[in-house]
Motif scaffolding. Structure first.
Motif, PDB file in Angstrom:
ATOM      1  N   PHE A 120      -9.186   4.437  -4.553  1.00  0.00           N
ATOM      2  CA  PHE A 120      -8.641   3.724  -5.702  1.00  0.00           C
ATOM      3  C   PHE A 120      -7.532   2.739  -5.336  1.00  0.00           C
ATOM      4  CE2 PHE A 120     -10.441   7.676  -7.221  1.00  0.00           C
ATOM      5  CZ  PHE A 120     -11.126   7.303  -8.361  1.00  0.00           C
ATOM      6  N   GLY A 121      -7.056   2.789  -4.086  1.00  0.00           N
ATOM      7  CA  GLY A 121      -5.984   1.893  -3.679  1.00  0.00           C
ATOM      8  C   GLY A 121      -4.637   2.236  -4.297  1.00  0.00           C
ATOM      9  N   GLY A 122      -4.451   3.499  -4.678  1.00  0.00           N
ATOM     10  CA  GLY A 122      -3.215   3.931  -5.307  1.00  0.00           C
ATOM     11  C   GLY A 122      -3.422   4.202  -6.781  1.00  0.00           C
ATOM     12  N   ILE A 123      -2.330   4.457  -7.480  1.00  0.00           N
ATOM     13  CA  ILE A 123      -2.406   4.723  -8.917  1.00  0.00           C
ATOM     14  C   ILE A 123      -1.294   3.969  -9.638  1.00  0.00           C
ATOM     15  CG2 ILE A 123      -3.490   7.000  -8.722  1.00  0.00           C
ATOM     16  CD1 ILE A 123      -0.693   8.167  -9.281  1.00  0.00           C
ATOM     17  N   ASP A 124      -1.469   3.848 -10.951  1.00  0.00           N
ATOM     18  CA  ASP A 124      -0.465   3.215 -11.808  1.00  0.00           C
ATOM     19  C   ASP A 124       0.262   4.232 -12.680  1.00  0.00           C
ATOM     20  OD1 ASP A 124      -1.379   0.346 -11.256  1.00  0.00           O
ATOM     21  OD2 ASP A 124      -3.222   1.271 -12.027  1.00  0.00           O
ATOM     22  N   ILE A 125      -0.406   5.352 -12.949  1.00  0.00           N
ATOM     23  CA  ILE A 125       0.130   6.381 -13.847  1.00  0.00           C
ATOM     24  C   ILE A 125      -0.031   7.745 -13.184  1.00  0.00           C
ATOM     25  CG2 ILE A 125      -0.158   7.536 -16.078  1.00  0.00           C
ATOM     26  CD1 ILE A 125      -1.417   4.854 -17.088  1.00  0.00           C
ATOM     27  N   LEU A 126       1.060   8.484 -13.098  1.00  0.00           N
ATOM     28  CA  LEU A 126       1.024   9.841 -12.541  1.00  0.00           C
ATOM     29  C   LEU A 126       1.538  10.819 -13.579  1.00  0.00           C
ATOM     30  CD1 LEU A 126       0.824  12.037 -10.369  1.00  0.00           C
ATOM     31  CD2 LEU A 126       3.038  11.253  -9.475  1.00  0.00           C
ATOM     32  N   ILE A 127       0.692  11.781 -13.939  1.00  0.00           N
ATOM     33  CA  ILE A 127       1.080  12.834 -14.880  1.00  0.00           C
ATOM     34  C   ILE A 127       1.207  14.143 -14.097  1.00  0.00           C
ATOM     35  CG2 ILE A 127       0.582  13.979 -17.062  1.00  0.00           C
ATOM     36  CD1 ILE A 127       0.815  10.928 -17.311  1.00  0.00           C
ATOM     37  N   ASN A 128       2.427  14.542 -13.817  1.00  0.00           N
ATOM     38  CA  ASN A 128       2.681  15.797 -13.109  1.00  0.00           C
ATOM     39  C   ASN A 128       2.653  16.944 -14.115  1.00  0.00           C
ATOM     40  OD1 ASN A 128       3.171  15.299 -10.230  1.00  0.00           O
ATOM     41  ND2 ASN A 128       4.846  14.001 -10.950  1.00  0.00           N
ATOM     42  N   ASN A 129       1.444  17.432 -14.363  1.00  0.00           N
ATOM     43  CA  ASN A 129       1.244  18.465 -15.385  1.00  0.00           C
ATOM     44  C   ASN A 129       1.060  19.860 -14.796  1.00  0.00           C
ATOM     45  OD1 ASN A 129       0.255  19.544 -18.116  1.00  0.00           O
ATOM     46  ND2 ASN A 129      -1.550  19.844 -16.815  1.00  0.00           N
ATOM     47  N   VAL A 130       0.668  19.955 -13.533  1.00  0.00           N
ATOM     48  CA  VAL A 130       0.381  21.272 -12.975  1.00  0.00           C
ATOM     49  C   VAL A 130       1.625  22.159 -13.048  1.00  0.00           C
ATOM     50  CG1 VAL A 130       0.992  20.786 -10.555  1.00  0.00           C
ATOM     51  CG2 VAL A 130      -0.805  22.446 -11.079  1.00  0.00           C
ATOM     52  N   GLY A 131       1.410  23.427 -13.371  1.00  0.00           N
ATOM     53  CA  GLY A 131       2.524  24.357 -13.470  1.00  0.00           C
ATOM     54  C   GLY A 131       2.114  25.577 -14.267  1.00  0.00           C
ATOM     55  N   GLY A 132       3.051  26.472 -14.459  1.00  0.00           N
ATOM     56  CA  GLY A 132       2.744  27.664 -15.230  1.00  0.00           C
ATOM     57  C   GLY A 132       3.736  28.773 -14.968  1.00  0.00           C
ATOM     58  N   LEU A 133       3.680  29.769 -15.829  1.00  0.00           N
ATOM     59  CA  LEU A 133       4.528  30.947 -15.688  1.00  0.00           C
ATOM     60  C   LEU A 133       3.732  31.997 -14.921  1.00  0.00           C
ATOM     61  CD1 LEU A 133       6.621  32.557 -18.576  1.00  0.00           C
ATOM     62  CD2 LEU A 133       5.616  33.881 -16.712  1.00  0.00           C
ATOM     63  N   THR A 134       4.184  32.328 -13.715  1.00  0.00           N
ATOM     64  CA  THR A 134       3.437  33.257 -12.857  1.00  0.00           C
ATOM     65  C   THR A 134       4.226  34.523 -12.546  1.00  0.00           C
ATOM     66  OG1 THR A 134       4.259  32.307 -10.781  1.00  0.00           O
ATOM     67  CG2 THR A 134       2.317  31.273 -11.768  1.00  0.00           C
ATOM     68  N   THR A 135       5.463  34.611 -13.007  1.00  0.00           N
ATOM     69  CA  THR A 135       6.330  35.725 -12.634  1.00  0.00           C
ATOM     70  C   THR A 135       6.459  36.741 -13.760  1.00  0.00           C
ATOM     71  OG1 THR A 135       8.204  34.352 -13.308  1.00  0.00           O
ATOM     72  CG2 THR A 135       7.682  34.419 -10.963  1.00  0.00           C
ATOM     73  N   PRO A 136       6.821  37.982 -13.440  1.00  0.00           N
ATOM     74  CA  PRO A 136       6.941  39.016 -14.471  1.00  0.00           C
ATOM     75  C   PRO A 136       8.179  38.828 -15.329  1.00  0.00           C
ATOM     76  CG  PRO A 136       7.637  39.887 -12.348  1.00  0.00           C
ATOM     77  CD  PRO A 136       7.068  38.519 -12.087  1.00  0.00           C
ATOM     78  N   GLY A 137       8.137  39.375 -16.536  1.00  0.00           N
ATOM     79  CA  GLY A 137       9.310  39.389 -17.384  1.00  0.00           C
ATOM     80  C   GLY A 137      10.192  40.572 -17.049  1.00  0.00           C
ATOM     81  N   GLY A 138      11.285  40.714 -17.791  1.00  0.00           N
ATOM     82  CA  GLY A 138      12.143  41.869 -17.580  1.00  0.00           C
ATOM     83  C   GLY A 138      13.522  41.545 -17.065  1.00  0.00           C
ATOM     84  N   GLY A 139      13.785  40.291 -16.751  1.00  0.00           N
ATOM     85  CA  GLY A 139      15.121  39.917 -16.301  1.00  0.00           C
ATOM     86  C   GLY A 139      15.273  39.841 -14.800  1.00  0.00           C
TER      87      GLY A 139
END
Length: 264
Positions: free
Chosen positions: A79-98
């Motif tokens: 593609f010769g590069g990009i014009d728009i980057l959406i950094n959407n990857v992510g998530g909650l992967t850790t346990p709760g409890g403090g």
């Protein structure tokens, strides 16, 4: 006036990368940008479940530096590069409890997925944007970055707060160089990960899913609009922000939360 507005939000000819773009908010964003004329590349760890996916897909685990490098090399070649980057990857992967439930590895995993992956990708894709003196980067954060819940999402919230600070700093650095950087912070959004989060919370607390959702709403102060966001609503905001209609916007964090953040 209406025709001008439609023109200003047109993305014809723009090249866009959406990370985590095969489901949930990421897929909604990818679809919305494509509808506006952009050539959309999506990346995720696994192939999209949707066999009708029309976007260019590249498999990559963005927590692995060598896979990020391979991804950006393929984008440059095709593609010769990009014009728009959406950094959407992510998530909650850790346990709760403090604090006592979180190990060093938990903290490392959350920071790698929610913060470092985006920083790494920005670093590799920015040179082309700077060379062409044009580009937009959107970091998808979370209202948790401003309103952490110690018993549910401590490490996740900290990683998103770091995203907010990093995004603001990057926006200030690049504002005079033709590249805009913005943050979008969704609240509770109707996605499969959100549904699983509520189900897991219900199971751990020994209550129903409905009761779990009510408890979560209570802890966050509720949602004045009375419902979760649809992924397409987040996508509509992102589409506006990356379009020429938002040409004077940079450095701002936009909460899309139905009014739930109890701050000015």
């Amino acid at each position: 006036m209406e025709n001008t507005q439609n023109y200003n939000q047109d993305l014809t000819g723009k090249r866009a990368l959406v990370t985590g773009g095969t489901k949930g908010i990421g897929k909604a964003i990818a679809d919305r940008l494509a509808q506006s004329g952009a050539r959309v590349i999506v990346t995720a760890r696994n192939n999209p479940a949707d066999s009708d996916n029309k976007h260019h897909f590249i498999a990559a685990d963005l927590t692995q530096p060598e896979q990020v490098l391979k991804l950006t090399q393929e984008i440059d070649e095709q593609f010769g590069g990009i014009d728009i980057l959406i950094n959407n990857v992510g998530g909650l992967t850790t346990p709760g409890g403090g604090f006592s439930t979180l190990s060093d590895q938990d903290w490392e995993n959350e920071l790698q997925l929610n913060l470092i992956a985006g920083i790494r990708l920005d670093r590799l894709l920015l040179p082309t944007m700077l060379e062409q003196k044009n580009g937009v980067i959107i970091h998808i954060s979370s209202v948790a970055g401003k309103q952490p819940l110690w018993n549910l999402n401590m490490a996740y919230a900290v990683s998103k707060a770091a995203v907010n600070s990093y995004s603001k700093a990057l926006a200030s650095e690049l504002a005079s160089k033709g590249v805009r950087v913005l943050t979008v912070s969704p609240g509770a959004t109707k996605t499969p990960p959100m549904e699983k989060f509520v189900e897991d919370f219900a199971a751990s607390a020994g209550i129903t899913v409905e009761q779990a959702f009510e408890q979560l709403l209570y802890q966050t102060g509720g949602i004045p609009m009375g419902r979760m966001a649809e992924p397409q609503e987040v996508a509509s905001l992102v589409h506006f922000l990356v379009s020429p209609a938002a040409a004077y916007l940079t450095g701002t964090n936009y909460a899309i939360d139905g009014g739930s953040l109890p701050v000015v």
